[in-house]
Design a protein around this motif. Structure first.
Motif, PDB file in Angstrom:
ATOM      1  N   SER B  16       3.476  -6.557   7.920  1.00 42.13           N
ATOM      2  CA  SER B  16       2.704  -6.352   6.689  1.00 42.13           C
ATOM      3  C   SER B  16       1.755  -5.176   6.839  1.00 42.13           C
ATOM      4  CB  SER B  16       1.955  -7.623   6.318  1.00 42.13           C
ATOM      5  OG  SER B  16       1.179  -8.025   7.407  1.00 42.13           O
ATOM      6  N   MET B  18       2.183  -2.562   8.571  1.00 41.53           N
ATOM      7  CA  MET B  18       2.898  -1.307   8.477  1.00 41.53           C
ATOM      8  C   MET B  18       3.330  -1.007   7.058  1.00 41.53           C
ATOM      9  SD  MET B  18       4.942  -0.580  11.860  1.00 41.53           S
ATOM     10  CE  MET B  18       6.290  -1.530  11.342  1.00 41.53           C
ATOM     11  N   LEU B  19       3.647  -2.059   6.353  1.00 43.05           N
ATOM     12  CA  LEU B  19       4.002  -1.845   4.962  1.00 43.05           C
ATOM     13  C   LEU B  19       2.853  -1.210   4.212  1.00 43.05           C
ATOM     14  CD1 LEU B  19       5.987  -4.972   3.987  1.00 43.05           C
ATOM     15  CD2 LEU B  19       6.609  -2.607   3.600  1.00 43.05           C
ATOM     16  N   ILE B  20       1.684  -1.798   4.460  1.00 41.49           N
ATOM     17  CA  ILE B  20       0.522  -1.282   3.753  1.00 41.49           C
ATOM     18  C   ILE B  20       0.245   0.140   4.197  1.00 41.49           C
ATOM     19  CG2 ILE B  20      -1.960  -1.554   3.471  1.00 41.49           C
ATOM     20  CD1 ILE B  20      -1.387  -4.618   3.799  1.00 41.49           C
TER      21      ILE B  20
END
Lengths: 328, 579
Positions: B16, B18-20
């Motif tokens: 999560s 890294m997604l952000i």
């Protein structure tokens, strides 16, 4: 896309003992989807989030090829081809801000990696649990302080009358008269990087600490039996243990080299250092949005995004080839 | 088991984060997919039969002010409550913060189309007008606002936007109609303690001013244990104009036309830095710096550091306007250190120049604009009209009868404790009473204009001004045989009224080359002027000439031509002259 890659990565990590034959890859993929349906379900909201906030706005790039006016509807806008890009690439200031952006993000990349990793490893070596947690908490608190406040703190600390840094240097007889840190362009990158390290080290170390927690404790015990000291354990178990995390984060951050935002620069700059402090995003704000040139601002942002993607793939490719680690 | 779940959590956390981190990267700075709902600029006329009757049902107006208003108390002060009680209106106000100006915030509004009902946009109004977000008030004023018409009177022509677009987009409210200044609040400032000790020396030219600061700092190198600062300026963001660059034309006998100097005969405009006499002014500052009289931190300090220095009382001289440094000075007043507050002098480069601070511009100011987001523009204009009535004006400037002022034998008088509070504990008194917090919300008469009862509309009239002076101030004034600071300055009647108005208010094109060139020249000015002042005196000419050449290279000459055209159009709109 990335979520898929990650989960696959996770899968391969877990099942690395039984590699699948490549021919069955496709059915194997669906099998793993069924097996790990909860993980997939959990990532679904993020996929939707990414789609809405990162993919949908891309259609706005069309603005870069128009002379966009907020009042008119899309079909009424005037198309100007590559004019905005031509102007951008002909502006001397653009190359100056690009240099500043790259310089500051490279510094940020180097120190933003080395310092938190060192800090995490050191913290991991601490014995007292209470002390360790206290240090960790204190170290990541600055992360929650807004740059507006940090800007004020930096200016006060580096002031020439009554600033603690100058007072200290004078007292230690390192210098004869106070240094005006904030008025010299050549110091700006250093000051900014230092402020950034102070603010973010503790926070960035959390992810490495988490990775260290994931290392099998038996490895340390085995190493102890074999007679490895603490330093040896650090280099042979801890650091290799967080290698994957480090690599993944490194690749992601390389992708961000040109898109570092402008908050810190905006708060720390003053008229004397603008030649060193202005970054791409600040340039986009000043010469794009603030004077209602939305198309020009979009062209800059498009440039940033394209360069980011290129950097990301290059970094990923290089890592794959030389370090056998990648995120895609 | 435990280890495995830790690993799972970690993987998720990583995923999560890294997604952000990874995919938020291509966020476009421009909020590009919003099209403001442009419902047309002319609001429908109402069918209401009685157009002047005031509706007092509860009504909320959202508002944005481009100037900071730190003492805003959400209308919970006495005056605010009275306004709500009489008109039913509550303001949901937001003000810009810090050194303010509203530029960034309003640029975003223009881009997104997301505007409040009512806006005090200052110099950024034209952005909103170009985005089609501002309502033309001509008809609204004509139908529903007798008081506004009365106050502006013969100045209605000056409310028009431009020769090509003769709509009324804003009503100027940051200045009073018929204003006569009774006091000078600008010029060059010196602390009263300095004047007293040096026996009230003559302060007319830069050389006089320099000598006073130099003599005093030699006598008192320390103030309350800290080094005395002879002169400091505030160069943070736009304030560099107020204390560094504007004084260049003030001291060389030119009126304030923003970044330009406009020839009063031919209306030819040029960036004022190009005047040879201003180069001499900056040379003087360069000399001040070289002698150590100008604070070393001047171009580095932030607004709050500057104010803190003023509040510490160790700054002998300022070159500014009272509103710019008043936060610091008020702290001195509250601490009872009146001898550390400042006197004002019309200092010029040499005897041949005259300070033009009191040259009259006529009605030409920033003000309130109604946006297309306003659901009921008629109700808003009626409210503004009430605020501009005699009752509204007295409420805004004097407060509430019996509570803040008394009327004896038909003469209004501010209660002593309120006057004292406003002078010495400004922030708290303003928060509590609301006096002075609503000045921009409606048209108003200026100082020196009397209402039908024979009283002044505002609380500053000669007696009042003198009454609010501290003992230290009175002593200094007596030393110069004057009753107010204005007595030292050249008077209004020594100059003709400016046909061009105040040109820093003139709307300029918001797109095309003009803005880009203007931004570029601003960047150059804000970088090179400090550089010239900080350079070695021997290098000054070289740096300054290079600065002027750089301006022209960035396209200053074309920009000046464009501005000249606009000035000429404005003069013909206002005066009917054909140019």
């Amino acid at each position: 896309m990335i979520v898929k890659a990650l989960t696959e990565n996770g899968v391969t990590a877990n099942e690395s003992v039984t590699p699948r034959p490549p021919a069955k890859r496709n059915s194997g993929f669906w099998k793993s989807v069924v097996q790990q349906k909860y993980l997939y379900l959990m990532s679904l909201p993020f996929v939707i989030w990414v789609f809405i906030f990162s993919y949908v706005p891309i259609w706005g790039w069309l603005m870069a090829f128009q002379n966009y006016k907020p009042v008119k509807s899309f079909s009424e806008q005037k198309w100007v081809g590559l004019d905005n890009f031509k102007e951008l690439f002909q502006d001397e200031r653009f190359y100056l801000v690009l240099r500043n952006t790259l310089a500051m993000s490279m510094l940020g990349l180097i120190f933003g990696f080395v310092v938190p990793i060192l800090f995490a490893v050191m913290l991991n070596e601490l014995r007292g649990n209470i002390f360790k947690r206290t240090v960790q908490t204190i170290s990541y608190l600055p992360h929650f302080v807004s740059w507006v406040v940090v800007g004020g703190i930096v200016y006060k600390t580096l002031a020439i009358d009554g600033g603690i840094v100058n007072d200290l240097l004078l007292w230690m007889n390192v210098i004869d008269e106070p240094i005006q840190f904030m008025s010299k362009g050549k110091y700006f990158w250093g000051v900014l990087t230092a402020a950034d390290i102070w603010k973010e080290t503790g926070w960035n170390a959390i992810i490495y600490l988490a990775a260290i927690t994931g290392i099998d404790k038996e490895l340390y015990e085995a190493a102890k039996v074999d007679g490895a000291g603490r330093v040896k354990q650090m280099f042979n178990i801890t650091l290799p243990g967080i290698r994957t995390t480090v690599m993944v984060l490194l690749i992601m951050n390389i992708g961000h080299l040109v898109g570092i935002g402008f908050e810190k620069q905006f708060q720390l700059q003053n008229n004397l250092v603008t030649d060193y402090s202005e970054v791409l995003d600040l340039y986009a704000l000043k010469y794009g949005i603030q004077i209602s040139r939305f198309s020009y601002g979009t062209a800059i942002s498009m440039f940033t995004s394209v360069v980011s993607v290129i950097l990301l793939f290059t970094a990923n490719g290089l890592m794959k080839k030389f370090a056998k680690e990648s995120i895609m | 088991m435990n280890r495995k779940s830790t690993k799972t959590i970690f993987t998720l956390l990583l995923a999560s984060s890294m997604l952000i981190a990874g995919c938020g990267g291509n966020s476009n700075n421009a909020a590009n997919n919003t099209t403001p709902n442009n419902t047309g600029n002319t609001p429908a006329a109402t069918n209401s039969a009685d157009d002047t009757a005031l509706d007092t049902s509860p009504f909320t107006i959202s508002f944005f002010g481009a100037d900071a208003s730190p003492n805003w108390n959400k209308m919970q002060d006495d005056v605010g409550k009275a306004i709500t009680e009489k008109t039913g209106v509550t303001l949901e106000a937001e003000f810009d913060v810090g050194s303010g100006g509203g530029d960034q915030k309003i640029a975003m509004m223009a881009a997104s189309g997301d505007v409040p009902d009512l806006i005090f946009a200052k110099g950024s109004l034209s952005k909103l007008v170009d985005a089609g977000l501002i309502v033309d008030m001509t008809e609204l004023i004509d139908k529903h606002a007798p008081n506004l018409k009365k106050v502006y009177g013969e100045n209605m022509n000056r409310l028009k936007y431009s020769l090509d677009d003769q709509a009324i987009y804003q009503i100027p409210t940051n200045m009073g109609v018929g204003q006569q200044s009774f006091d000078a609040t600008g010029g060059f400032e010196i602390q009263h303690r300095v004047l007293k000790e040096l026996g009230y020396p003559e302060v007319k030219t830069l050389a006089d001013y320099e000598k006073v600061l130099k003599d005093y700092v030699a006598l008192h190198p320390e103030t309350d244990g800290q080094p005395t600062i002879p002169l400091t300026l505030n160069a943070d963001d736009w304030k560099i104009m107020i204390t560094v660059t504007n004084p260049a034309f003030i001291a060389t006998g030119a009126p304030d036309d923003g970044e330009y100097y406009v020839d009063p005969e031919t209306f030819e405009a040029k960036l004022h830095y190009k005047r040879p006499e201003e180069k001499e002014y900056f040379r003087w500052l360069n000399g001040m710096y070289a002698q150590g009289l100008l604070d070393k931190d001047t171009f580095v300090q932030k607004d709050d550091q500057y104010k803190a220095k003023v509040a510490s009382g160790r700054v002998l001289g300022l070159i500014s306007q009272e509103w710019e440094y008043s936060d610091g000075e008020n702290a001195l007043k509250a601490a009872g250190k009146d001898e550390y507050t400042y006197a004002h002098f019309p200092v010029t480069l040499s005897d041949e120049y005259k300070d033009h601070s009191f040259m009259q511009t006529g009605i030409d100011g920033y003000g309130l604009a109604i946006t297309t987001a306003a659901k009921d523009p008629v109700r808003i204009i009626k409210w503004l009209d009430w605020m501009s009535s005699d009752e509204g004006q007295v409420l805004r400037t004097w407060g509430i009868e019996g509570k803040h002022y008394t009327v004896t034998d038909g003469k209004r008088e501010v209660n002593p404790e309120v006057r004292d509070g406003l002078a010495n504990d400004t922030a708290n008194t303003q928060k509590e009473t609301g006096i002075g917090q609503y000045l921009i919300f409606g048209a108003r008469y200026g100082d020196g204009v009397k209402d039908p009862t024979g009283n002044y509309y505002t609380t500053s009239f000669p007696d009042q001004i003198v009454a609010s002076y501290s003992a230290a101030e009175k002593e200094s004034l007596a030393g110069y045989k004057a009753t107010t600071w204005k007595d030292l300055f050249p008077k209004e009647d020594e100059f003709p009224v400016k046909e061009t108005g105040a040109l820093y208010n003139m709307p300029v094109p918001t797109d095309g080359k003009y803005q880009v060139t203007f931004s570029k020249t601003q960047d150059i000015i804000r970088k090179r002027i400090p550089e010239a002042i900080l350079s070695k005196p021997a290098d000054f000419d070289k740096v300054y000439d290079a600065f002027l050449a750089e301006l022209d290279k960035a396209g200053a000459q074309e920009m000046e031509k464009e501005f000249t055209e606009l000035v000429k159009k404005r003069v013909s709109l206002w005066t009917g002259k054909s140019l």
